[in-house]
Scaffold this motif. Structure first.
Motif, PDB file in Angstrom:
ATOM      1  N   ALA A 101       0.815  -1.212   0.000  1.00  0.00           N
ATOM      2  CA  ALA A 101       0.000   0.000   0.000  1.00  0.00           C
ATOM      3  C   ALA A 101       0.850   1.264   0.000  1.00  0.00           C
ATOM      4  N   LYS A 102       2.117   1.169   0.373  1.00  0.00           N
ATOM      5  CA  LYS A 102       3.009   2.329   0.400  1.00  0.00           C
ATOM      6  C   LYS A 102       3.627   2.622  -0.960  1.00  0.00           C
ATOM      7  N   LYS A 103       3.428   1.723  -1.928  1.00  0.00           N
ATOM      8  CA  LYS A 103       4.029   1.902  -3.249  1.00  0.00           C
ATOM      9  C   LYS A 103       3.045   2.612  -4.170  1.00  0.00           C
ATOM     10  N   GLU A 104       3.360   3.866  -4.473  1.00  0.00           N
ATOM     11  CA  GLU A 104       2.453   4.724  -5.226  1.00  0.00           C
ATOM     12  C   GLU A 104       2.102   4.147  -6.592  1.00  0.00           C
ATOM     13  N   ASP A 105       3.098   3.672  -7.325  1.00  0.00           N
ATOM     14  CA  ASP A 105       2.832   3.155  -8.671  1.00  0.00           C
ATOM     15  C   ASP A 105       1.992   1.888  -8.624  1.00  0.00           C
ATOM     16  N   LEU A 153      -3.363  -0.763  -9.280  1.00  0.00           N
ATOM     17  CA  LEU A 153      -4.473  -1.487  -8.671  1.00  0.00           C
ATOM     18  C   LEU A 153      -5.780  -0.717  -8.822  1.00  0.00           C
ATOM     19  N   ALA A 154      -5.729   0.588  -8.664  1.00  0.00           N
ATOM     20  CA  ALA A 154      -6.935   1.405  -8.819  1.00  0.00           C
ATOM     21  C   ALA A 154      -7.472   1.300 -10.238  1.00  0.00           C
ATOM     22  N   LYS A 155      -6.592   1.350 -11.215  1.00  0.00           N
ATOM     23  CA  LYS A 155      -7.022   1.243 -12.607  1.00  0.00           C
ATOM     24  C   LYS A 155      -7.658  -0.110 -12.887  1.00  0.00           C
ATOM     25  N   ILE A 156      -7.097  -1.168 -12.300  1.00  0.00           N
ATOM     26  CA  ILE A 156      -7.616  -2.520 -12.538  1.00  0.00           C
ATOM     27  C   ILE A 156      -8.967  -2.711 -11.866  1.00  0.00           C
ATOM     28  N   ILE A 157      -9.046  -2.384 -10.590  1.00  0.00           N
ATOM     29  CA  ILE A 157     -10.230  -2.707  -9.798  1.00  0.00           C
ATOM     30  C   ILE A 157     -11.436  -1.854 -10.198  1.00  0.00           C
ATOM     31  N   THR A 158     -11.205  -0.592 -10.584  1.00  0.00           N
ATOM     32  CA  THR A 158     -12.331   0.267 -10.955  1.00  0.00           C
ATOM     33  C   THR A 158     -12.918  -0.088 -12.314  1.00  0.00           C
ATOM     34  N   GLU A 185      -9.931   4.336  -0.442  1.00  0.00           N
ATOM     35  CA  GLU A 185      -9.797   5.773  -0.645  1.00  0.00           C
ATOM     36  C   GLU A 185      -9.236   6.060  -2.033  1.00  0.00           C
ATOM     37  N   ARG A 186      -8.265   5.273  -2.446  1.00  0.00           N
ATOM     38  CA  ARG A 186      -7.651   5.446  -3.772  1.00  0.00           C
ATOM     39  C   ARG A 186      -8.676   5.172  -4.881  1.00  0.00           C
TER      40      ARG A 186
END
Length: 307
Positions: A40-44, A49-54, A77-78
């Motif tokens: 969760a600390k790795k920004e990239d 993950l946000a792009k995949i899950i959404t 949140e992301r």
């Protein structure tokens, strides 16, 4: 007919609308490979993950190892910041596993504007004559999705232990029967990292498993479909299985597949492996009556102009 060109144009438009109408509700299953505070600390990684899950209305997340309960809230949140058109929420199992040193959660992330959770059930690992069949007992969730052809369905997740795959898949059939009886439903999907291929599940074992031999079950992710990121492996570990004709008919044909995020987002293998060593698997459900009504309206219009 006075408007032949207009008629052909509208017929084509109806076809396009029908295809789009049956292709809007997506169910996904994704093994996040040790998702916790470190990842969760790795920004990239979180951005990917946000792009995949959404992309999905409902996502089953596996290997969530969030012992301090910080990583999952950060992911939610992301998601809600990345996709401003939908609101995302999550429902999670308790921490599961035989060893205190290694435990996981099943997490369902879903769009609150398209899906409602109407029931949840943590399956107890106390089958008569076979105590402790699962390393991680299924966390069963019932969803109401009014815009889909099914309207309501049950998702049964399973991440099998590689050393115990055959036994757990056999026990998963009993979970299916229990859920059908408990909630009086036939619309059940089994999904997750089954480890149902390569060294973990032999052909001889498969021939004896009720999940494979039962005619009412359809395996949507076919054998020889690679769901792994590493170029040195090619195994169909991750699966989607649906029960009953109604569920099969509600699935958009040929829509079940892995999502190759490495190729889609132009990542190196090393970058992709930082996200996970699995690809998510996904399937589309057909929409309900809303799009059909629109198509009927257009057909009525076609009839009128063709007089």
């Amino acid at each position: 007919m006075r408007h032949p060109f207009l008629l052909q144009l509208l017929l084509a438009y109806v076809g396009v609308c029908d295809v789009r109408g049956v292709s809007e509700f997506k169910i996904c299953a994704f093994n996040l490979q040790h998702f916790g505070e470190s990842k969760a600390k790795k920004e990239d990684v979180m951005h990917t993950l946000a792009k995949i899950i959404t992309r999905c209305d409902v996502s089953l997340l596996q290997e969530v190892r969030d012992s301090k309960q910080k990583a999952l809230p950060q992911l939610l949140e992301r998601l809600n910041k990345y996709d401003i058109y939908h609101k995302y929420a999550a429902v999670a199992s308790e921490r599961l596993g035989r060893s205190e040193a290694y435990q996981e959660q099943y997490v369902f992330v879903y769009r609150t504007d398209t899906v409602t959770v109407t029931g949840q059930y943590q399956y107890p690992d106390n089958r008569p004559g076979d105590v402790d069949a699962f390393s991680r007992e299924p966390f069963v969730v019932r969803f109401k999705a009014p815009k889909t052809a099914l309207k309501e369905f049950v998702l049964v997740p399973q991440h099998t232990s590689p050393a115990n795959t055959t036994k757990e898949l056999e026990a998963l059939y009993d979970v299916l029967q229990h859920v059908r009886k408990m909630w009086k439903t036939e619309n059940v999907m089994l999904l997750g990292d089954f480890n149902a291929d390569c060294a973990y599940l032999s052909k001889r074992s498969r021939q004896k498993l009720r999940l494979f031999t039962e005619n009412s079950l359809s395996w949507l992710i076919k054998d020889k479909t690679d769901t792994t990121v590493r170029s040195t492996t090619s195994c169909t570990y991750d699966r989607i299985v649906v029960h009953g004709d109604a569920f099969v008919n509600a699935v958009v044909p040929f829509s079940a597949k892995p999502f190759n995020f490495q190729l889609e987002y132009q990542l190196t293998e090393e970058q992709a492996l930082m996200v996970s060593d699995h690809y998510p698997v996904e399937v589309l459900l057909k929409n309900g009556t809303a799009k059909l009504s629109f198509s009927l309206f257009l057909i009525s219009l076609l009839t009128f102009i063709s007089r």
